[in-house]
Structure formats: structure tokens, C-alpha cells
Design a protein around this motif. Structure first.
Motif, PDB file in Angstrom:
ATOM      1  N   GLN A   1       0.796  -1.143   0.031  1.00  0.00           N
ATOM      2  CA  GLN A   1      -0.199   0.059  -0.063  1.00  0.00           C
ATOM      3  C   GLN A   1       0.723   1.362   0.066  1.00  0.00           C
ATOM      4  O   GLN A   1       0.556   2.309  -0.556  1.00  0.00           O
ATOM      5  N   ASP A   2       2.010   1.132   0.506  1.00  0.00           N
ATOM      6  CA  ASP A   2       2.851   2.421   0.775  1.00  0.00           C
ATOM      7  C   ASP A   2       3.569   2.625  -0.433  1.00  0.00           C
ATOM      8  O   ASP A   2       4.500   3.510  -0.513  1.00  0.00           O
ATOM      9  N   GLY A   3       3.571   1.699  -1.377  1.00  0.00           N
ATOM     10  CA  GLY A   3       4.466   1.631  -2.496  1.00  0.00           C
ATOM     11  C   GLY A   3       6.013   1.233  -2.472  1.00  0.00           C
ATOM     12  O   GLY A   3       6.807   2.012  -3.216  1.00  0.00           O
ATOM     13  N   ARG A   4       6.157   0.530  -1.425  1.00  0.00           N
ATOM     14  CA  ARG A   4       7.608   0.349  -0.849  1.00  0.00           C
ATOM     15  C   ARG A   4       8.046  -0.923  -1.640  1.00  0.00           C
ATOM     16  O   ARG A   4       9.206  -1.286  -1.414  1.00  0.00           O
ATOM     17  N   LEU A   5       7.341  -1.602  -2.470  1.00  0.00           N
ATOM     18  CA  LEU A   5       7.655  -2.748  -3.148  1.00  0.00           C
ATOM     19  C   LEU A   5       7.908  -2.214  -4.571  1.00  0.00           C
ATOM     20  O   LEU A   5       7.089  -1.970  -5.474  1.00  0.00           O
ATOM     21  N   LEU A   6       9.455  -1.792  -4.719  1.00  0.00           N
ATOM     22  CA  LEU A   6      10.012  -0.876  -5.841  1.00  0.00           C
ATOM     23  C   LEU A   6       9.785  -1.617  -7.226  1.00  0.00           C
ATOM     24  O   LEU A   6       9.446  -1.207  -8.208  1.00  0.00           O
ATOM     25  N   ASN A   7      10.302  -2.905  -7.272  1.00  0.00           N
ATOM     26  CA  ASN A   7      10.199  -3.578  -8.452  1.00  0.00           C
ATOM     27  C   ASN A   7      10.463  -4.932  -8.057  1.00  0.00           C
ATOM     28  O   ASN A   7      11.031  -5.490  -6.935  1.00  0.00           O
ATOM     29  N   THR A   8      10.123  -5.989  -9.060  1.00  0.00           N
ATOM     30  CA  THR A   8      10.291  -7.343  -9.077  1.00  0.00           C
ATOM     31  C   THR A   8      11.170  -7.777 -10.122  1.00  0.00           C
ATOM     32  O   THR A   8      10.801  -7.165 -11.484  1.00  0.00           O
ATOM     33  N   PHE A   9      12.090  -8.778 -10.164  1.00  0.00           N
ATOM     34  CA  PHE A   9      12.593  -9.226 -11.413  1.00  0.00           C
ATOM     35  C   PHE A   9      12.934 -10.686 -11.215  1.00  0.00           C
ATOM     36  O   PHE A   9      13.564 -11.068 -10.135  1.00  0.00           O
ATOM     37  N   ASN A  10      12.270 -11.672 -12.029  1.00  0.00           N
ATOM     38  CA  ASN A  10      12.633 -12.955 -12.086  1.00  0.00           C
ATOM     39  C   ASN A  10      13.818 -13.236 -12.906  1.00  0.00           C
ATOM     40  O   ASN A  10      13.632 -13.481 -14.391  1.00  0.00           O
ATOM     41  N   VAL A  11      15.099 -13.514 -12.627  1.00  0.00           N
ATOM     42  CA  VAL A  11      16.274 -13.496 -13.361  1.00  0.00           C
ATOM     43  C   VAL A  11      16.378 -14.897 -14.172  1.00  0.00           C
ATOM     44  O   VAL A  11      16.591 -15.218 -15.353  1.00  0.00           O
ATOM     45  N   VAL A  12      15.540 -16.055 -13.241  1.00  0.00           N
ATOM     46  CA  VAL A  12      15.629 -17.230 -13.863  1.00  0.00           C
ATOM     47  C   VAL A  12      14.754 -17.494 -14.904  1.00  0.00           C
ATOM     48  O   VAL A  12      15.302 -18.084 -16.143  1.00  0.00           O
ATOM     49  N   GLU A  13      13.531 -16.653 -15.271  1.00  0.00           N
ATOM     50  CA  GLU A  13      12.690 -16.709 -16.370  1.00  0.00           C
ATOM     51  C   GLU A  13      13.174 -15.479 -17.014  1.00  0.00           C
ATOM     52  O   GLU A  13      12.132 -15.330 -18.206  1.00  0.00           O
ATOM     53  N   LYS A  14      13.457 -14.453 -16.776  1.00  0.00           N
ATOM     54  CA  LYS A  14      13.738 -13.270 -17.375  1.00  0.00           C
ATOM     55  C   LYS A  14      12.225 -12.369 -17.537  1.00  0.00           C
ATOM     56  O   LYS A  14      11.528 -12.207 -18.501  1.00  0.00           O
ATOM     57  N   SER A  15      11.597 -12.505 -16.357  1.00  0.00           N
ATOM     58  CA  SER A  15      10.363 -11.900 -16.099  1.00  0.00           C
ATOM     59  C   SER A  15      10.115 -10.864 -14.695  1.00  0.00           C
ATOM     60  O   SER A  15      11.077 -10.911 -14.356  1.00  0.00           O
ATOM     61  N   THR A  16       8.899 -10.379 -14.682  1.00  0.00           N
ATOM     62  CA  THR A  16       8.713  -9.632 -13.431  1.00  0.00           C
ATOM     63  C   THR A  16       7.875 -10.456 -12.461  1.00  0.00           C
ATOM     64  O   THR A  16       7.907  -9.940 -11.264  1.00  0.00           O
ATOM     65  N   ASP A  17       7.622 -11.507 -12.805  1.00  0.00           N
ATOM     66  CA  ASP A  17       6.812 -12.381 -12.011  1.00  0.00           C
ATOM     67  C   ASP A  17       7.660 -13.248 -10.959  1.00  0.00           C
ATOM     68  O   ASP A  17       8.362 -14.258 -11.316  1.00  0.00           O
ATOM     69  N   VAL A  18       7.538 -12.707  -9.740  1.00  0.00           N
ATOM     70  CA  VAL A  18       8.309 -13.409  -8.613  1.00  0.00           C
ATOM     71  C   VAL A  18       7.268 -14.016  -7.517  1.00  0.00           C
ATOM     72  O   VAL A  18       8.103 -14.634  -6.548  1.00  0.00           O
ATOM     73  N   PHE A  19       6.061 -13.595  -7.661  1.00  0.00           N
ATOM     74  CA  PHE A  19       5.265 -14.190  -6.839  1.00  0.00           C
ATOM     75  C   PHE A  19       4.899 -15.742  -7.000  1.00  0.00           C
ATOM     76  O   PHE A  19       3.593 -16.157  -7.041  1.00  0.00           O
ATOM     77  N   GLN A  20       5.871 -16.462  -6.850  1.00  0.00           N
ATOM     78  CA  GLN A  20       5.696 -18.016  -7.421  1.00  0.00           C
ATOM     79  C   GLN A  20       7.030 -18.707  -6.757  1.00  0.00           C
ATOM     80  O   GLN A  20       7.634 -18.251  -6.073  1.00  0.00           O
ATOM     81  N   ARG A  21       6.866 -19.769  -7.191  1.00  0.00           N
ATOM     82  CA  ARG A  21       8.054 -20.735  -6.852  1.00  0.00           C
ATOM     83  C   ARG A  21       8.333 -20.935  -5.309  1.00  0.00           C
ATOM     84  O   ARG A  21       7.329 -20.896  -4.579  1.00  0.00           O
ATOM     85  N   ASP A  22       9.462 -21.197  -4.938  1.00  0.00           N
ATOM     86  CA  ASP A  22       9.876 -21.510  -3.533  1.00  0.00           C
ATOM     87  C   ASP A  22       9.617 -20.347  -2.448  1.00  0.00           C
ATOM     88  O   ASP A  22       9.889 -19.322  -2.880  1.00  0.00           O
ATOM     89  N   SER A  23       8.977 -20.664  -1.508  1.00  0.00           N
ATOM     90  CA  SER A  23       8.724 -19.494  -0.348  1.00  0.00           C
ATOM     91  C   SER A  23       9.825 -19.162   0.389  1.00  0.00           C
ATOM     92  O   SER A  23       9.351 -18.426   1.458  1.00  0.00           O
ATOM     93  N   HIS A  24      10.958 -19.554   0.421  1.00  0.00           N
ATOM     94  CA  HIS A  24      11.923 -19.180   1.096  1.00  0.00           C
ATOM     95  C   HIS A  24      12.251 -17.840   1.010  1.00  0.00           C
ATOM     96  O   HIS A  24      12.663 -17.276   2.029  1.00  0.00           O
TER      97      HIS A  24
END
Length: 565
Positions: free
Chosen positions: A209-232
Motif C-alpha cells: 500500500q505504501d508503494g515500497r515494493l519498488l520492483n520485482t525481477f525473475n532472473v531465472v525466467e527473465k520476467s517480473t513474476d516473482v510471486f511464485q516458486r519456492d517460499s524461502h
């Protein structure tokens, strides 16, 4: 997840825009899948580059340059992007899938079969090549065995922190928060295997809500989708940035974050170290202050060659070399020591052996070393870990938003990363290396460090007092005071904003720095010494939002927050 799977218990636009060869993009291997592997191709030089160290704003953000300037770190040829002409010639080789380039290594990451690699190596500007994954693309090995989960325990005595109280209290983060330092204005990059639930869990609601999640980058798949895979990654992010009062509180709950997936969890190959390198260069370019990496590399899946302890010398592993450069450009790199203490390996793993970074071991709530925590020294005799924190029965956030407990240096690492954020926020004139040194000196074993716990458990108050001998935390007024405030709050439009000063901040020149909710410095002004009790702040050009205002009189600081509608 690379190496640390066993730790579990419970130029930016250019980087994303680099196209793969036609018909053979990332995630869509060609018909020669059985022989296609990734390789790190090193170039001989950067000849013909249009970039210059005299114009670094062409490839580094303003925030990245500010970080260097504050620490008097020069932009070097090492920082220049690779030659675009070399990139185009590599892409022109039939069968090449071009993934990323590396400024620091002057190299490119490509995927191709062995015959195509020979053609790439024959190019006159190519120095050498290193194969990063030996298994066929798309194959998977079984994940490593997890440590048994720790027994659940009673919530901490401070209800605000819930079960996270003990880990925060141990390093002085509770006192740090009480003093007003919660990571405002600081940017933290988290490298991991995945972040499921960060986009939905209530513990991360204020981050979104505060806009403090500045960016996401999935280097493995070359995408911005990081809300997946292992929960570590979710577990580790929560330890720093979790923020749900009376349920769970991280060590830097108001910091801003950039999230990177660098781990291809099912397999174990050096390509994940190259992903770490790519993420670190991205973080540098974006102006990140701190990297939190609960990752490590020593043993790879056959037939990739594993490291030996002799390789833990600070100059061999890809990730180690990348972490060292990240430290050289002014970021504080915080990395887990490893979970090899009870194994035949026993010692730290890469990149924990890197010079000038903060390697974190695991202790229990009584500050005794965890048996699984990897030990030092490095192969060339340097003390490791640097410090330790609670990595036994650490309170973590699951992908489903539940609070549970786990063991591992994966979890002691983010405890310290949040401490670094608050301490650096409180002492913004320090360099990255001074931050590390002062936190080491604040450690419980500072006079007698060892290769089990390093300098021991760091402490915010002790470190603050070392950095500010003239105004120690124990004797100074609280950072936020009822007689020191801004008004009107909230302000609207072009309304004037005023700062009410307490006696200690009158008759002294003031420096005022304003940060938005994303942690960016958006305004700065100097106010001449005055005997008046009220001064005017310039907020007319600020966009609507929530702001943190840090006011310094040269001896101490005050923190106030306001909202502009």
C-alpha cells in the motif's frame, strides 16, 4: 534451491529489454534442447563502447550515483556496460540465445549447444567461456532435504512484535525502532528462490500500500513474476519487512524493497551464481543500499564441478567475485554463512567468503552458536562469519501468511540486514564499510572474535554510541518528541508546512532531508540558525503521499512524519 535449500525449515531498462535470438527465447528452447546449455562468455575489452565514466548517468541511476558520491567511490571502467557491438555480433551467431550482459565481468550469458559455443569463442573479441549448467535445460533434480522444523514457542513479550520479538530484541532492533529508525529511506534488494504470498499476505499489506515494493525481477525466467516458486524468499523478506502490529514486526518494517528470483530451485548449477551477478548489477544500477542474500554455493549437481574448501578464498566463485564488486561500489552485502556446520564440509560457502561483505552465522536466543551454522575461517585465513544473529527458532512468515518458526543462517541473515538498514538510516554519512565495521565492534565478542560467531551478536545501541560518542543513544532525548513536530499534518496542496523545534534544535543550523514512502530522497534544505521556535519547511513541490522528515543539527537527529493530500 541452490545450496541453501537445506537451510529451510518451515542500466535497468536495457537489462530487461535484451532480446533473445529469434525463435529461441528464454523459456522456449529450440529443437536442440538436449545439447543447449548456458555459458558465461568473457570479452577481452570494452573497445568501441559509446559509454564513458564521465557520463555515468547514461547507465547508472541518480540514486546509484548519489550512493557512490556520498562514499567518495569513483565510477570506473569496470562499471561501463559491455560493448554493444560485441553484443550484436554474439547475437548474430546462429543458434545463440542471448540472456544477459555483465558490466562488472565484461561478459555475456548465452545459451547454445557446444558447436555454437565454438563459433562464439572464435570471435576475435572473446577471451574465454565458462559453462554454467551441465544438465539439459528443463531437467530437474530432487530438492535437498530440509532441516527438521523447530518446535513452536510462545509469542514474545512485546505484543507489537508477536513471535518476532526475541530476534529483534537480541540485536537491539526494538530499541532502534523506539528511537524512530525503521528503515525509512533505505532500499534493500532480496535475492532468493521465490516470493509467493507477498502480493496477498496481510503481513506485507503496508509494503504494497505504501508503494515500497519498488520492483520485482525473475532472473531465472527473465520476467517480473516473482510471486511464485519456492517460499524461502517470502520467509526471508518477512524477517526484514514484515509489518503487522501486534502480530509480526520485521527488523526494518518501513524500508523499501526490490525482489529478485536468482535461484532455479530444482537444480544446482553455477548458472545460479551468474543469476546472482545479474541481480547484483541491477541492484547497483537502481541505487540499492543493502543486498540480503540467504544463498550459498559449494556442491553442484553432476556433472558440474563442485567447489572445494580451497576455493573459499574470496576470489574464485562467481558469486563471491560478484559480491566483492557489489561491496566495492558501496552496497552493504549481507549473506548467510551456510548450514554446513554439522556436515563434512563444515565451513562457509560462497559468496560468504567474499571480502568486505557481512557474513552472518546463526545463534540461538541465548547467543550460543547453532550446530548447523557454517564456520570460518576462509581458505586464505580471514575471520568468518563477521557477526551472528538468531537463526534457531526464528519467527518467519509463510506463503499463506501464517507465522511459524524455522532454523537456518538463511534466517539470521535478514535479521541483520534489517539492523543494517536502521543503523545506516540513523547514520547516513557513514560509508558501507564503516557500517560493517561499527556493527562488528558492537558485537558481543568484539574483543575476542572467533570463527564460530565472528564478532558475536551486533547491537544497535552499542553501534550507535560508537558512531556518535558525543551524543550516545542512552543519554540523548528520544528521536521523536512531543515538542518537536510538523504542522498542519496532513497538509493540503500549497499549504505552508512548519516545524516546531525543541530547545536542543534552536540556535543551530539545520539540515532537513525528506523521503517518500518508496525511500527516495525527494527534498533537502538547509535552515540557518535561529532562536525562533518555529521554522518553515519547503513542501510545495511534493506530490501527495506519506513523507519521513529527518532533521539534523550536526550532533543529533529528530524524525517526524507528515502526509500531503
Amino acid at each position: 534451491m541452490t545450496a541453501f535449500r537445506c537451510f529451510l525449515t518451515a542500466g535497468l531498462s536495457a537489462l530487461l529489454a535484451l532480446p533473445a535470438a529469434a525463435g529461441a527465447g528464454p523459456g522456449h528452447p529450440s529443437a536442440t534442447t538436449a545439447t543447449v546449455r548456458k555459458h558465461l562468455v568473457y570479452f577481452k575489452d570494452k573497445a568501441g563502447t559509446p559509454f564513458s565514466v564521465a557520463q555515468p548517468d547514461a547507465f547508472l541511476s541518480g540514486r546509484a550515483l548519489q550512493r557512490r558520491q556520498r562514499q567518495q567511490i569513483a565510477v570506473l571502467p569496470r562499471d561501463l556496460p559491455v560493448s554493444p557491438a560485441y553484443v550484436q555480433q554474439v547475437k548474430a551467431v546462429a543458434g545463440v540465445q542471448y540472456w544477459y550482459s555483465s558490466r562488472w565481468f565484461n561478459a555475456a550469458i548465452v545459451a547454445c549447444d557446444s558447436a555454437t559455443l565454438l563459433k562464439v569463442q572464435a570471435l576475435p573479441f572473446v577471451r574465454s567461456a565458462q559453462t554454467l549448467n551441465r544438465a539439459q535445460l528443463g531437467t530437474a533434480t530432487q530438492p535437498k532435504t530440509e532441516l527438521p522444523a523447530a518446535a513452536d514457542q510462545v509469542a514474545g513479550t512485546r505484543s507489537q512484535y508477536g513471535k518476532a520479538y526475541a530476534q529483534a530484541q537480541q540485536v537491539g532492533a526494538v530499541q532502534m525502532h523506539d528511537a524512530g529508525f525503521r528503515g525509512e529511506g533505505m532500499q534493500i534488494a532480496v535475492f532468493d528462490a521465490g516470493f509467493p504470498g507477498v502480493n496477498t499476505a496481510s503481513v506485507f499489506a503496508s509494503l504494497r500500500q505504501d508503494g515500497r515494493l519498488l520492483n520485482t525481477f525473475n532472473v531465472v525466467e527473465k520476467s517480473t513474476d516473482v510471486f511464485q516458486r519456492d517460499s524461502h524468499g517470502t520467509n526471508c523478506l518477512g524477517i526484514i519487512g514484515g509489518d503487522e502490529p501486534d502480530r509480526y514486526q520485521g527488523t526494518a518494517p518501513k524500508a523499501a524493497f526490490r525482489l529478485f528470483i536468482t535461484e532455479d530451485q530444482p537444480s544446482e548449477h553455477p548458472v545460479e551464481e551468474a543469476n546472482w551477478l545479474v541481480a547484483a548489477e541491477y541492484a547497483d544500477s537502481a541505487g540499492v543500499d543493502i543486498i540480503s542474500s540467504s544463498l550459498g554455493y559449494n556442491t553442484f549437481d553432476a556433472p558440474s564441478a563442485s567447489y572445494s574448501y580451497a576455493d573459499m578464498n574470496g576470489r574464485t566463485a562467481i558469486s563471491t567475485r560478484a559480491a566483492t564488486v557489489a561491496a566495492r561500489v558501496g552496497m552493504v552485502v549481507v549473506n548467510s554463512a551456510g548450514n554446513e556446520g554439522n556436515s563434512n564440509w563444515r565451513y562457509i560457502v560462497a559468496p560468504a567468503d567474499a571480502d568486505s561483505i557481512m557474513t552472518v552465522g546463526a545463534a540461538d536466543s541465548l547467543a550460543f552458536v547453532a550446530g548447523f551454522s557454517s564456520r570460518g575461517p576462509t581458505a586464505d585465513g580471514r575471520l568468518k562469519p563477521n557477526v551472528s544473529a538468531m537463526g534457531v527458532a526464528t519467527a518467519i512468515v509463510t506463503a499463506g501468511g501464517a507465522i511459524t518458526r524455522g532454523n537456518g543462517t538463511s534466517y539470521s541473515c535478514p535479521v541483520v540486514a534489517g539492523l543494517v538498514a536502521g543503523f545506516w538510516q540513523a547514520n547516513p554519512r557513514l560509508t558501507a564499510q564503516q557500517v560493517i565495521s561499527l556493527l562488528e565492534r558492537s558485537g558481543s565478542l568484539s574483543t575476542n572474535p572467533n570463527n564460530d560467531l565472528g564478532y558475536g551478536i551486533p547491537n544497535f545501541a552499542r553501534a550507535y554510541n560508537l558512531a556518535n560518542p558525543g551524543a550516545p543513544l542512552a543519554t540523548r532525548a528520544p528521536l521523536s518528541r512531543p515538542d518537536f513536530f510538523v504542522y498542519p499534518n496532513p497538509i493540503q496542496g500549497a499549504d505552508n508546512l512548519y516545524l516546531q523545534l525543541d530547545a536542543g534544535f534552536r540556535a543551530a543550523p539545520l539540515e532537513v532531508r525528506m523521503f517518500n514512502a518508496r525511500g527516495a530522497l525527494v527534498a533537502q534544505q538547509r535552515i540557518a540558525a535561529t532562536a525562533a521556535g518555529t521554522v518553515r519547511l519547503d513542501a510545495a513541490d511534493l506530490r501527495p503521499g506519506v513523507f519521513t522528515c529527518l532533521v539534523s543539527n550536526g550532533r543529533e537527529q529528530r524524525l517526524v512524519r507528515f502526509v500531503k493530500l
